[in-house]
Each structure stands twice: as C-alpha cells, then as structure tokens.
Design an enzyme around this catalytic site. Structure first.
Site, PDB file in Angstrom:
ATOM      1  N   ASP A  13       0.816  -1.225   0.000  1.00 13.76           N
ATOM      2  CA  ASP A  13       0.000   0.000   0.000  1.00 13.76           C
ATOM      3  C   ASP A  13       0.846   1.271   0.000  1.00 13.76           C
ATOM      4  O   ASP A  13       0.441   2.297   0.538  1.00 13.76           O
ATOM      5  CB  ASP A  13      -0.952   0.044   1.217  1.00 13.76           C
ATOM      6  CG  ASP A  13      -1.726  -1.241   1.378  1.00 13.76           C
ATOM      7  OD1 ASP A  13      -2.220  -1.738   0.358  1.00 13.76           O
ATOM      8  OD2 ASP A  13      -1.829  -1.751   2.510  1.00 13.76           O
ATOM      9  N   GLU A  14       2.018   1.215  -0.589  1.00 17.18           N
ATOM     10  CA  GLU A  14       2.897   2.394  -0.604  1.00 17.18           C
ATOM     11  C   GLU A  14       2.502   3.378  -1.703  1.00 17.18           C
ATOM     12  O   GLU A  14       3.105   4.442  -1.802  1.00 17.18           O
ATOM     13  CB  GLU A  14       4.369   1.977  -0.829  1.00 17.18           C
ATOM     14  CG  GLU A  14       4.964   1.098   0.261  1.00 17.18           C
ATOM     15  CD  GLU A  14       4.829  -0.373  -0.082  1.00 17.18           C
ATOM     16  OE1 GLU A  14       4.088  -0.695  -1.043  1.00 17.18           O
ATOM     17  OE2 GLU A  14       5.445  -1.202   0.616  1.00 17.18           O
ATOM     18  N   LYS A  16       2.326   2.192  -4.986  1.00 20.32           N
ATOM     19  CA  LYS A  16       3.076   1.712  -6.158  1.00 20.32           C
ATOM     20  C   LYS A  16       2.258   1.891  -7.428  1.00 20.32           C
ATOM     21  O   LYS A  16       2.791   2.168  -8.484  1.00 20.32           O
ATOM     22  CB  LYS A  16       3.419   0.217  -6.006  1.00 20.32           C
ATOM     23  CG  LYS A  16       4.352  -0.096  -4.866  1.00 20.32           C
ATOM     24  CD  LYS A  16       4.646  -1.576  -4.785  1.00 20.32           C
ATOM     25  CE  LYS A  16       3.494  -2.449  -4.367  1.00 20.32           C
ATOM     26  NZ  LYS A  16       2.980  -2.254  -3.013  1.00 20.32           N
ATOM     27  N   LYS A  18       0.382   4.216  -8.457  1.00 22.32           N
ATOM     28  CA  LYS A  18       0.494   5.529  -9.098  1.00 22.32           C
ATOM     29  C   LYS A  18       1.816   5.653  -9.868  1.00 22.32           C
ATOM     30  O   LYS A  18       1.837   6.145 -10.994  1.00 22.32           O
ATOM     31  CB  LYS A  18       0.384   6.625  -8.040  1.00 22.32           C
ATOM     32  CG  LYS A  18       0.517   7.980  -8.646  1.00 22.32           C
ATOM     33  CD  LYS A  18       0.087   9.079  -7.724  1.00 22.32           C
ATOM     34  CE  LYS A  18       0.503  10.400  -8.338  1.00 22.32           C
ATOM     35  NZ  LYS A  18       0.123  11.536  -7.542  1.00 22.32           N
ATOM     36  N   GLY A  40      -3.967  -4.967  -4.654  1.00 22.10           N
ATOM     37  CA  GLY A  40      -5.060  -4.242  -5.306  1.00 22.10           C
ATOM     38  C   GLY A  40      -4.727  -2.781  -5.452  1.00 22.10           C
ATOM     39  O   GLY A  40      -4.096  -2.205  -4.583  1.00 22.10           O
ATOM     40  N   HIS A  41      -5.072  -2.210  -6.595  1.00 25.62           N
ATOM     41  CA  HIS A  41      -4.974  -0.763  -6.683  1.00 25.62           C
ATOM     42  C   HIS A  41      -6.128  -0.186  -7.496  1.00 25.62           C
ATOM     43  O   HIS A  41      -6.677  -0.836  -8.369  1.00 25.62           O
ATOM     44  CB  HIS A  41      -3.610  -0.287  -7.210  1.00 25.62           C
ATOM     45  CG  HIS A  41      -3.133  -1.002  -8.420  1.00 25.62           C
ATOM     46  ND1 HIS A  41      -2.072  -1.870  -8.386  1.00 25.62           N
ATOM     47  CD2 HIS A  41      -3.586  -0.992  -9.679  1.00 25.62           C
ATOM     48  CE1 HIS A  41      -1.897  -2.359  -9.585  1.00 25.62           C
ATOM     49  NE2 HIS A  41      -2.788  -1.847 -10.389  1.00 25.62           N
ATOM     50  N   THR A  42      -6.472   1.011  -7.100  1.00 21.46           N
ATOM     51  CA  THR A  42      -7.567   1.684  -7.774  1.00 21.46           C
ATOM     52  C   THR A  42      -6.964   2.607  -8.815  1.00 21.46           C
ATOM     53  O   THR A  42      -6.045   3.364  -8.516  1.00 21.46           O
ATOM     54  CB  THR A  42      -8.382   2.493  -6.749  1.00 21.46           C
ATOM     55  OG1 THR A  42      -8.748   1.587  -5.714  1.00 21.46           O
ATOM     56  CG2 THR A  42      -9.630   3.098  -7.363  1.00 21.46           C
ATOM     57  N   THR A 130      -5.739 -11.987   3.740  1.00 20.35           N
ATOM     58  CA  THR A 130      -6.821 -11.262   3.058  1.00 20.35           C
ATOM     59  C   THR A 130      -8.011 -12.161   2.677  1.00 20.35           C
ATOM     60  O   THR A 130      -8.974 -11.672   2.105  1.00 20.35           O
ATOM     61  CB  THR A 130      -6.282 -10.610   1.771  1.00 20.35           C
ATOM     62  OG1 THR A 130      -5.713 -11.645   0.950  1.00 20.35           O
ATOM     63  CG2 THR A 130      -5.231  -9.565   2.051  1.00 20.35           C
ATOM     64  N   GLN A 223       2.565  -6.214  -2.887  1.00 20.10           N
ATOM     65  CA  GLN A 223       2.823  -6.181  -1.437  1.00 20.10           C
ATOM     66  C   GLN A 223       4.055  -5.309  -1.140  1.00 20.10           C
ATOM     67  O   GLN A 223       4.224  -4.298  -1.799  1.00 20.10           O
ATOM     68  CB  GLN A 223       2.982  -7.601  -0.867  1.00 20.10           C
ATOM     69  CG  GLN A 223       1.667  -8.367  -0.779  1.00 20.10           C
ATOM     70  CD  GLN A 223       1.266  -9.089  -2.038  1.00 20.10           C
ATOM     71  OE1 GLN A 223       2.060  -9.766  -2.650  1.00 20.10           O
ATOM     72  NE2 GLN A 223       0.025  -8.943  -2.440  1.00 20.10           N
ATOM     73  N   THR A 300      -9.536  -5.295   1.142  1.00 21.76           N
ATOM     74  CA  THR A 300     -10.453  -5.784   2.179  1.00 21.76           C
ATOM     75  C   THR A 300     -11.241  -4.668   2.860  1.00 21.76           C
ATOM     76  O   THR A 300     -12.172  -4.948   3.610  1.00 21.76           O
ATOM     77  CB  THR A 300      -9.661  -6.528   3.267  1.00 21.76           C
ATOM     78  OG1 THR A 300      -8.687  -5.609   3.794  1.00 21.76           O
ATOM     79  CG2 THR A 300      -8.980  -7.761   2.723  1.00 21.76           C
ATOM     80  N   GLY A 301     -10.850  -3.410   2.656  1.00 24.54           N
ATOM     81  CA  GLY A 301     -11.530  -2.286   3.311  1.00 24.54           C
ATOM     82  C   GLY A 301     -11.146  -2.120   4.775  1.00 24.54           C
ATOM     83  O   GLY A 301     -11.646  -1.236   5.463  1.00 24.54           O
ATOM     84  N   PRO A 303      -9.312  -0.986   8.171  1.00 21.39           N
ATOM     85  CA  PRO A 303      -8.518   0.209   8.495  1.00 21.39           C
ATOM     86  C   PRO A 303      -7.051  -0.170   8.630  1.00 21.39           C
ATOM     87  O   PRO A 303      -6.731  -1.217   9.193  1.00 21.39           O
ATOM     88  CB  PRO A 303      -9.076   0.671   9.848  1.00 21.39           C
ATOM     89  CG  PRO A 303     -10.036  -0.355  10.304  1.00 21.39           C
ATOM     90  CD  PRO A 303     -10.263  -1.358   9.208  1.00 21.39           C
ATOM     91  N   ARG A 304      -6.169   0.662   8.070  1.00 19.10           N
ATOM     92  CA  ARG A 304      -4.732   0.368   8.191  1.00 19.10           C
ATOM     93  C   ARG A 304      -4.196   0.958   9.487  1.00 19.10           C
ATOM     94  O   ARG A 304      -4.664   2.013   9.927  1.00 19.10           O
ATOM     95  CB  ARG A 304      -3.980   0.972   7.005  1.00 19.10           C
ATOM     96  CG  ARG A 304      -4.385   0.341   5.688  1.00 19.10           C
ATOM     97  CD  ARG A 304      -3.676   0.979   4.507  1.00 19.10           C
ATOM     98  NE  ARG A 304      -4.164   0.396   3.259  1.00 19.10           N
ATOM     99  CZ  ARG A 304      -4.349   1.082   2.137  1.00 19.10           C
ATOM    100  NH1 ARG A 304      -4.081   2.364   2.076  1.00 19.10           N
ATOM    101  NH2 ARG A 304      -4.795   0.477   1.051  1.00 19.10           N
TER     102      ARG A 304
HETATM  103  P1  IMP Z   1      -2.171 -12.839   2.426  1.00 25.11           P
HETATM  104  O1  IMP Z   1      -1.181 -12.343   1.444  1.00 25.11           O
HETATM  105  O2  IMP Z   1      -3.594 -12.656   2.008  1.00 25.11           O
HETATM  106  O3  IMP Z   1      -1.875 -14.243   2.844  1.00 25.11           O
HETATM  107  O4  IMP Z   1      -2.011 -11.932   3.745  1.00 25.11           O
HETATM  108  C1  IMP Z   1      -0.854 -11.974   4.545  1.00 25.11           C
HETATM  109  C2  IMP Z   1      -0.555 -10.593   5.117  1.00 25.11           C
HETATM  110  O5  IMP Z   1      -0.171  -9.715   4.085  1.00 25.11           O
HETATM  111  C3  IMP Z   1      -1.759  -9.938   5.802  1.00 25.11           C
HETATM  112  O6  IMP Z   1      -1.265  -9.200   6.907  1.00 25.11           O
HETATM  113  C4  IMP Z   1      -2.299  -9.001   4.734  1.00 25.11           C
HETATM  114  O7  IMP Z   1      -2.995  -7.911   5.299  1.00 25.11           O
HETATM  115  C5  IMP Z   1      -1.017  -8.563   4.066  1.00 25.11           C
HETATM  116  N1  IMP Z   1      -1.181  -8.194   2.660  1.00 25.11           N
HETATM  117  C6  IMP Z   1      -1.271  -9.026   1.597  1.00 25.11           C
HETATM  118  N2  IMP Z   1      -1.348  -8.343   0.449  1.00 25.11           N
HETATM  119  C7  IMP Z   1      -1.274  -7.049   0.769  1.00 25.11           C
HETATM  120  C8  IMP Z   1      -1.254  -5.835  -0.011  1.00 25.11           C
HETATM  121  O8  IMP Z   1      -1.310  -5.830  -1.243  1.00 25.11           O
HETATM  122  N3  IMP Z   1      -1.156  -4.679   0.704  1.00 25.11           N
HETATM  123  C9  IMP Z   1      -1.054  -4.655   2.060  1.00 25.11           C
HETATM  124  N4  IMP Z   1      -1.053  -5.753   2.814  1.00 25.11           N
HETATM  125  C10 IMP Z   1      -1.165  -6.940   2.187  1.00 25.11           C
END
Ligand code: IMP
Length: 423
Positions: A13-14, A16, A18, A40-42, A130, A223, A300-301, A303-304
């Site tokens: 979620d940095e 990337k 953009k 995921g990115h919008t 997720t 990620q 997933t929506g 909160p971070r």
């Molecule tokens: P998984 O990749 O669904 O198995 O999740 C493992 C961990 O990575 C969890 O803490 C997720 O929230 C995190 N995670 C997986 N993909 C992303 C991403 O694209 N952005 C941020 N966190 C992620």
C-alpha cells in the site's frame, strides 16, 4: 533504462500503483511476477475508475502490453471478471495480456483452508490474511500439490489432479464442517477454460525477447518488503517473495538484466493485519494519518494501522532490494502536522539493534529512536518542482535521502496522476 523494477519498501500500500501508472506510459511491457489478488490498486483515468487486483496497471496504455508471469497465483473467476471490466470500458485486452501457463490456480479449497487455519489459530500468530487463499495455494505449490493454469489445457490431467486434491482437502476441512464438491469445481473450471485460453502464452520468451530487443519493461512488485516470506517479520508476512530477488524466479528474468530498482515508500508507515509495527501510533496522530491518508485496505476495506516513517526498516529495504532510487508517496498527507517524526534507529534494552538482528519477539519490545522535524503546515499540491516545496519539506526529504544513501527521484504530492514531482 529498459528493465525497471518497482518494489514496495514497507508493508504494501505504498502507492506503487500511481508510480507504475506514471512509468507505464513509456513501457512496452508491464509485468507482474508474484502474489495474487491479495494486492489491489484503484486506477482513475479517462476510461473510469477501476479496482484491479491481478491485471497489471499498464493495460490502460494502449501501446503497452501486460504480462502475468509464472510467479503469480491466479483466482480465475477474479481474473476473468477483471478482463471483462476492462473490455467493457472499450479497452482491447486480447493480444495485449499474456498469462503464463505455469501460474498456480487458486482453488475454492484454498480459500476454505485459509478460513479453517484462521479459525484454529484464534487470532494468534497470524498476519490476518486477506481471505484470498494465497498462503494455501503457495503451500500446495511447494509441496507439489498445485494445479497450474497449464493443467487446465489438458482436461484429463486436470480432472485427475483435482480428484486427488479434493480427497485430501476434504479430510482437513471435515472437522471444521466444510467441504468442496469436486463436480461443481470441475464444472466451474471447465466453463472458465474457454475464456482464458486465448491469453495463455509462453511469457518467458515474450519477456526475454523484449529484453533482447532493448524494449522497456516495467516490473510491478506487489505487497512490500516487510511482507516478504523470508525477510518480513515471520509469520506476519505473505506467502511470496516480495523483495527484488523474487523477479528472477517469478518472471524468469536474470538478475543482471535489471537496470533500475525503484523503492516506493510512503512518507509515513501503514500496515494492514496483525504483527509488530514499531513506529505505530495508537493515538490521535495515527488516527489523523489514517483519515487524511484514506488508509483503508483497497482489497479488504480494513482500516490500516498508521505510524511515523521508519528509516531503520527502509535502510534494510534499500540493502536487500538494491534500490537505485526512491519514490516518496503521500507527502501531502503530512501537510497539516506541526511536528513530524522519523524513526532513525531501534534500541533494545538501551542498546542499538538493527532490523535484521531482531527476532519476531524483539519487534514488540524495540524502542524506536525518533528525530523530530518542523512541519511545513501548508498544501504542497501545487508544487511542480522540488524547489517549489516548502523549505521544511525539502529538509525532510533531503535528510531521508542522506540517511538512506539513495537518491529520491519522485515525490507524490496528491492522488491525481499529475500530482507528482520528478527530481
Ligand atoms: P495474504 O497475502 O492474504 O496471505 O495476507 C498476509 C498478510 O499480508 C496480511 O497481513 C495481509 O494484510 C497482508 N497483505 C497481503 N497483500 C497485501 C497488499 O497488497 N497490501 C497490504 N497488505 C497486504
């Protein structure tokens, strides 16, 4: 520079998406090489607003081709619905999207297995995945139990493999009151088979021929470094290698073919899911960062969790990924802070300790040592060049650069496509 790799240098979620979008306009190919629809990115562009989880962002640049390479794990129904979404917007996808037959398929039992693992763990020692079945599909891959997209080409072999897996998986699922129906799964996959066939290609040859022709290739990391299965804070990680080295196995690109490695870092820290976050601010500062930064998971929506920038982690990210440059995103989120802190090192029991020396337990006990900066307290959205930024923001960026020993080449100053400074 023909081969450019973009890597998240925190917990995903940095922003990337953009920078990928910005660089994709000059790229012949945009390639994904690990992870799945946990990412995921919008994307907001003249065609509309799109939430993409699997198709590389470059698909909207008509001169760019998109590759989903062998290291990616695929939820076929999700991929097909993304293809449909992009096609409905009037964008040609056939002949522009290439998917490796070596990609592992996420099967319905992978998602159920993830649920039962979570149920059994009761929130302990889990990164809170997720729900996309990512851990179980990669587990099947390394234990030789995976089913690949290529397997779907041969109906008989697919049926045989599926039978064995359903037999095994249902035994694990039974005590939790869950099961999969082989016939239903088989029917679903055979109905999707025809639609995906035109996209299956030998992506190794496509990518390596493009490299030989000196075409521009953009590698889109998913990620982030601290979710890497080997180098993140285990077990609070994802299942793939999110560090730069993942590209060799995940896309079939030799390390010496990579010309640039761009590390993307948010001007502060966020993470979704459980696990230690040394600079987390469980207070008004964390809440302010979350609200201003819109820090809610794209997939997933959720909160971070938010906190100050952690340069101890970034220092490690620079080393392990070999960043040749850094892109700082969401600097504008700090516009209204009177004081801004940055963690410059960790102490454990009053002694300095580095990221790589810490055990998972140590991360809960390390004390971040902060340096405090004066905030600029004005909007930076209008800044088009580095020198347009307020003096305090320039100091903040130059100091980060100095401490990391790597040049900052891009600064993102807002959500819009053009709100970016190239330095
Ligand atoms: P998984 O990749 O669904 O198995 O999740 C493992 C961990 O990575 C969890 O803490 C997720 O929230 C995190 N995670 C997986 N993909 C992303 C991403 O694209 N952005 C941020 N966190 C992620």
């Amino acid at each position: 520079m023909p081969v450019t790799l973009v890597i998240g240098s925190q917990w995903g979620d940095e922003g990337k998406g953009k920078i990928i979008d910005y660089l994709a306009k000059d790229s012949d190919f945009v390639v994904r090489f690990h992870g799945g629809n946990n990412a995921g990115h919008t994307i907001i562009n003249k065609y509309g607003k799109f939430a993409l989880h699997l198709i590389p962002g470059g698909i909207f640049n008509l001169n760019t081709k998109a590759v989903i390479a062998n290291g990616v794990v695929i939820d076929l129904a999700v991929l097909l619905s993304e293809i449909e979404l992009v096609e409905k917007a009037g964008i040609k996808v056939k002949g522009r999207l290439f998917i490796s037959p070596r990609c592992q398929l996420i099967m319905p039992y992978h998602k159920l297995l993830e649920q039962v693992y979570e149920e059994a763990k009761k929130g302990v020692n889990t990164p809170q995945p997720t729900g996309r079945g990512i851990g179980p599909v990669y587990a099947d891959k390394v234990t030789y139990n995976g089913i690949t997209l290529g397997d779907l080409l041969d109906r008989k072999s697919f049926k045989e493999k599926l039978s064995v897996q359903v037999l095994i998986k249902n035994k694990t699922l039974k005590p939790f009151g869950k099961k999969v129906n082989k016939n239903v799964v088989e029917k679903d996959f055979f109905s999707m088979r025809r639609k995906i066939l035109p996209f299956i290609s030998d992506t190794f040859t496509i990518i390596n021929s493009a490299i030989d022709k000196k075409q521009n290739i953009l590698l889109e990391g998913a990620q982030g470094t601290f979710l890497d299965n080997d180098w993140g804070i285990y077990p609070f990680v994802t299942a793939s290698n999110a560090v730069s080295g993942g590209v060799n196995a995940g896309a079939g690109i030799a390390p010496n073919k990579i010309n640039k490695v761009i590390g993307v870092a948010k001007a502060y820290t966020t993470r979704v899911g459980f696990g230690p976050v040394p600079t987390e601010q469980k207070n008004g500062i964390g809440n302010k960062l979350r609200e201003i930064g819109g820090e809610y998971g794209a997939t997933t929506g959720r909160p971070r969790r938010c906190g100050w920038l952690d340069l101890e982690m970034l220092r490690f990210a620079v080393k392990i990924n070999g960043f040749t440059e850094i892109c700082i995103t969401k600097l504008d989120v700090l516009d209204n802070f009177e004081k801004i802190k940055v963690c410059v090192r960790y102490n454990l029991n009053s002694k300095r300790i580095s990221y790589e020396q810490c055990s998972t337990k140590d991360f809960d006990r390390v004390k971040p040592v902060y340096k405090t900066y004066k905030g600029w307290q004005k909007s930076i959205k209008e800044a088009k060049n580095f020198k347009d930024l307020p003096k305090e923001a320039q100091i903040y960026l130059r100091d980060i650069e100095k401490m990391l020993g790597v040049k900052i080449t891009y600064v993102s100053t807002g959500v819009k496509r053009n709100e970016i400074i190239k330095i």
